[in-house]
Scaffold this motif. Structure first.
Motif, PDB file in Angstrom:
ATOM      1  N   THR A   1       0.835  -1.205   0.000  1.00 10.68           N
ATOM      2  CA  THR A   1       0.000   0.000   0.000  1.00 10.68           C
ATOM      3  C   THR A   1       0.871   1.257   0.000  1.00 10.68           C
ATOM      4  O   THR A   1       0.344   2.360  -0.009  1.00 10.68           O
ATOM      5  CB  THR A   1      -0.894   0.052   1.259  1.00 10.68           C
ATOM      6  N   THR A   2       2.178   1.097   0.055  1.00 14.35           N
ATOM      7  CA  THR A   2       3.061   2.261   0.178  1.00 14.35           C
ATOM      8  C   THR A   2       2.992   3.095  -1.093  1.00 14.35           C
ATOM      9  O   THR A   2       3.256   2.588  -2.202  1.00 14.35           O
ATOM     10  CB  THR A   2       4.503   1.790   0.463  1.00 14.35           C
ATOM     11  N   ILE A   3       2.626   4.364  -0.919  1.00 11.19           N
ATOM     12  CA  ILE A   3       2.273   5.198  -2.076  1.00 11.19           C
ATOM     13  C   ILE A   3       3.415   5.316  -3.088  1.00 11.19           C
ATOM     14  O   ILE A   3       3.198   5.227  -4.297  1.00 11.19           O
ATOM     15  CB  ILE A   3       1.771   6.594  -1.596  1.00 11.19           C
ATOM     16  N   GLU A   4       4.641   5.471  -2.591  1.00 10.19           N
ATOM     17  CA  GLU A   4       5.784   5.608  -3.501  1.00 10.19           C
ATOM     18  C   GLU A   4       5.911   4.367  -4.385  1.00 10.19           C
ATOM     19  O   GLU A   4       6.095   4.459  -5.608  1.00 10.19           O
ATOM     20  CB  GLU A   4       7.093   5.776  -2.716  1.00 10.19           C
TER      21      GLU A   4
ATOM     22  N   VAL B   1       6.534   7.664  11.166  1.00  9.02           N
ATOM     23  CA  VAL B   1       6.519   7.957   9.732  1.00  9.02           C
ATOM     24  C   VAL B   1       5.103   8.255   9.234  1.00  9.02           C
ATOM     25  O   VAL B   1       4.908   8.639   8.080  1.00  9.02           O
ATOM     26  CB  VAL B   1       7.133   6.796   8.901  1.00  9.02           C
ATOM     27  N   GLU B   2       4.108   8.096  10.112  1.00  2.00           N
ATOM     28  CA  GLU B   2       2.717   8.154   9.655  1.00  2.00           C
ATOM     29  C   GLU B   2       2.216   9.563   9.358  1.00  2.00           C
ATOM     30  O   GLU B   2       1.542   9.803   8.367  1.00  2.00           O
ATOM     31  CB  GLU B   2       1.782   7.500  10.696  1.00  2.00           C
ATOM     32  N   LEU B   3       2.518  10.520  10.261  1.00  2.00           N
ATOM     33  CA  LEU B   3       1.928  11.862  10.153  1.00  2.00           C
ATOM     34  C   LEU B   3       2.235  12.514   8.797  1.00  2.00           C
ATOM     35  O   LEU B   3       1.336  13.048   8.136  1.00  2.00           O
ATOM     36  CB  LEU B   3       2.428  12.737  11.313  1.00  2.00           C
ATOM     37  N   GLY B   4       3.485  12.422   8.388  1.00  9.41           N
ATOM     38  CA  GLY B   4       3.877  13.031   7.112  1.00  9.41           C
ATOM     39  C   GLY B   4       3.113  12.435   5.935  1.00  9.41           C
ATOM     40  O   GLY B   4       2.717  13.132   5.001  1.00  9.41           O
ATOM     41  N   LYS B   5       2.870  11.106   6.012  1.00 12.96           N
ATOM     42  CA  LYS B   5       2.135  10.433   4.928  1.00 12.96           C
ATOM     43  C   LYS B   5       0.721  11.001   4.834  1.00 12.96           C
ATOM     44  O   LYS B   5       0.223  11.300   3.747  1.00 12.96           O
ATOM     45  CB  LYS B   5       1.999   8.929   5.232  1.00 12.96           C
ATOM     46  N   VAL B   6       0.055  11.175   5.983  1.00 16.26           N
ATOM     47  CA  VAL B   6      -1.331  11.656   6.016  1.00 16.26           C
ATOM     48  C   VAL B   6      -1.386  13.091   5.491  1.00 16.26           C
ATOM     49  O   VAL B   6      -2.249  13.439   4.676  1.00 16.26           O
ATOM     50  CB  VAL B   6      -1.873  11.584   7.472  1.00 16.26           C
ATOM     51  N   LEU B   7      -0.427  13.914   5.940  1.00  9.83           N
ATOM     52  CA  LEU B   7      -0.433  15.316   5.522  1.00  9.83           C
ATOM     53  C   LEU B   7      -0.152  15.444   4.022  1.00  9.83           C
ATOM     54  O   LEU B   7      -0.742  16.291   3.342  1.00  9.83           O
ATOM     55  CB  LEU B   7       0.578  16.122   6.341  1.00  9.83           C
ATOM     56  N   ALA B   8       0.745  14.598   3.504  1.00  6.70           N
ATOM     57  CA  ALA B   8       1.054  14.667   2.067  1.00  6.70           C
ATOM     58  C   ALA B   8      -0.199  14.420   1.238  1.00  6.70           C
ATOM     59  O   ALA B   8      -0.435  15.059   0.211  1.00  6.70           O
ATOM     60  CB  ALA B   8       2.136  13.658   1.713  1.00  6.70           C
ATOM     61  N   LYS B   9      -1.035  13.482   1.703  1.00  9.65           N
ATOM     62  CA  LYS B   9      -2.295  13.186   0.989  1.00  9.65           C
ATOM     63  C   LYS B   9      -3.201  14.404   0.967  1.00  9.65           C
ATOM     64  O   LYS B   9      -3.916  14.645  -0.003  1.00  9.65           O
ATOM     65  CB  LYS B   9      -3.022  12.034   1.699  1.00  9.65           C
TER      66      LYS B   9
END
Ligand code: F6P
Length: 549
Positions: free
Chosen positions: A213-216, A509-517
């Protein structure tokens, strides 16, 4: 698990170390060596092929005894045994931590929830071996019937750093007729540069993602599929011959369009940063062959067994872990340098950064209480001798305490051009010279005796007393690589156990992923900017203007 434990920095063993540190004061390594002619041979350990010299550390017999008492009081051995038994020591994710099972011999028994996982591990290794041989022999062909000559691993974090690092380390053992590329960054430039000179008909993509599921990874894998189908001018049925997956998530692999028959499985008890000896190592296995891969796994296993069974005074991961705790807590060391004297280890420290910093970059203990002691250090470094002409100045004469590991090999790699072999002695002379200079420095008296003008004496003086570990092996083999990685894995484990943190989750590592979305639609469509803080909103606006939107 550790509920009710006395806080680390209120333990008598911790207090004793603090007092001992005060007594040690500014004791210099020069004094410690002068007081014990055997120090350089006494403070050493041999583990498998690794010779460890820890004599150039700011420790005495008493320090080491006190550190071992701390390890006993924090029950490092208890947590270690729980890990090897398959208990769910990753409490915040309710998972067992069993990378050690990945390298267990075929007849070993390691149970998770009452089931022996070793047969599954070996079934996947066998499937990987069969597939690797088909690629290496040319039997597996692409959609048009051409043999596969290029292997592109697409993954990120633990699904990239491990195979990419190990491929570089073991380059001299790789099948040189095959081309290997590793793509991780969501920056399209990464995939662009990896495929621009490749023939799609001869290219195999290995999509490596534990979660799938990793977006990259999913973004790059989707683009790679598009590139392949467009350039081959074929339909989706070509995917089966050009894409395989390494994952724990069969459903998502299938949703992506990869046949699960072409999926190499691993399990949730393998952390991403501990996974390159699982199916995640498929690209490496294709590169070096199944036998060399097994040699590497046996190297890991050797150190696993050492860590599990060696007594505290001869236990290398325990010792290295304790030394790191010592410097972090009592010398205010903020970072740890790993300086390999081998060009092939160019990605080794980057790999260790994830291993160490994603594991021990935590500030609450296992019960969720804030810690008030140092946890994981900043890990950094590049191969010598390059660093000597860049940042070593700061290690030698700067104001910071930077414990460093020097890793070197007695022999150059097999097959090195004969004319280059003599350079190895020069490389290694530098290796030994640096730890000597760091430890013993150069006194003002020694500088003056060379006739240096008084005003330059302070500038040319080396205080010394900089702690280092030297790790020396005969040569850089697959087994030695496995031994080294397992040594660091267990060192990180020891430190996490003492600091009472969960070394196996990575919520940070989660917060940055959510904010990027949330930010992506602001950049692409100009929507939602009002929900951002004024700095980020202004930056996003600036970006849109520069993009001509
Ligand atoms: O960055 C977080 C992380 O989950 C790492 O721990 C992991 O190695 C990486 O992302 C890649 O994850 P996956 O293999 O699931 O794509």
């Amino acid at each position: 698990m550790n509920a009710g434990k006395t806080r680390l920095n209120r333990m008598p063993e911790w207090t004793a170390l603090g007092k001992h540190r005060e007594q040690l004061g500014a004791t210099h390594l020069r004094e410690l060596f002068a007081a014990d002619a055997e120090r350089g041979s006494r403070y050493t350990l041999q583990v498998g092929d690794l010779y460890l010299d820890y004599s150039k550390h700011l420790v005495t017999d008493e320090t080491l005894a006190l550190l071992r008492e701390l390890a006993a009081a924090t029950d490092v051995a208890g947590l270690r045994d729980a890990m090897f038994r398959g208990e769910k020591i990753n409490t915040t994710e309710d998972r067992a931590v069993l990378h050690t099972a990945l390298r267990a011999p075929r007849d070993a028994v390691v149970e998770v929830d009452g089931e022996n996982v070793v047969p599954d591990v070996h079934a996947v290794l066998d499937k990987m071996a069969a597939f690797s041989e088909r690629i290496r022999s040319g039997e597996w062909t692409g959609h048009t019937g051409k043999r596969i000559r290029n292997i592109v691993n697409i993954g990120i974090g633990g699904s990239d750093l491990g195979p990419a690092m190990a491929y570089e380390v073991l380059r001299s053992y790789t099948e040189r007729d095959l081309t290997f590329r590793f793509v991780s960054n969501v920056d399209g430039a990464d995939l662009h540069e990896a495929v621009r000179d490749l023939d799609p008909a001869e290219t195999l993509f290995i999509i490596a993602s534990k979660t799938f599921t990793t977006i990259e990874t999913i973004t790059n894998a989707t683009s790679a599929r598009e590139w392949l189908l467009t350039n081959l001018r074929v339909g989706p049925d070509a995917v089966a011959k050009h894409f395989v997956a390494l994952s724990t998530n069969g459903e998502k692999v299938s949703d992506f369009g990869i046949d699960t028959a072409n999926m190499f499985e691993f399990w949730d008890w393998v952390g991403g940063r501990y996974s390159y000896d699982s199916a995640i190592g498929l690209s490496l296995m294709i590169a070096i062959g199944p036998d060399r891969f097994r040699e590497m796994l046996d190297g890991f296993h050797l150190v696993d067994e050492h860590f599990r069974t060696a007594p505290p005074e001869a236990n290398a991961p325990l010792l290295l872990g304790l030394l790191g705790v010592w410097y972090g807590a009592f010398f205010d060391a903020q970072s740890h340098a790993v300086l390999p004297y081998s060009h092939y280890l160019s990605k080794f420290t980057a790999y260790l950064q994830q291993l160490d910093m994603e594991s021990n970059g935590k500030s609450v203990d296992r019960d969720g209480n804030p810690v008030d002691w140092q946890t994981g250090p900043v890990v950094w470094g590049t191969p010598g001798t390059n660093g000597q002409h860049a940042y070593y100045q700061l290690i030698h004469q700067g104001t910071k305490v930077i414990p460093a590991d020097f890793i070197g090999f007695a022999k150059p790699v097999p097959g090195l051009l004969a004319g280059l072999v003599p350079q190895h002695d020069l490389l290694m002379a530098n290796f030994f010279a640096q730890t000597q200079a760091l430890a013993f420095g150069k006194t003002p008296e020694e500088v003056r005796a060379e006739g240096v003008a008084d005003e330059l004496v302070p500038h040319k003086t080396f205080k010394g007393n900089h702690p280092t570990t030297t790790i020396l092996a005969e040569d850089l083999t697959p087994s030695v690589l496995g031994q080294l990685i397992a040594l660091y894995e267990h060192k990180v484990f020891v430190q996490g156990a003492i600091w009472n943190i969960d070394s196996f989750d990575q919520w940070g590592v989660e917060l940055g992923k959510v904010l990027a979305k949330k930010i992506e639609p602001v950049l692409t469509e100009g929507k939602g900017g009002e929900q951002l803080d004024s700095s980020t909103a202004t930056l996003a606006g600036k970006y849109r203007t520069l993009r001509g939107r």
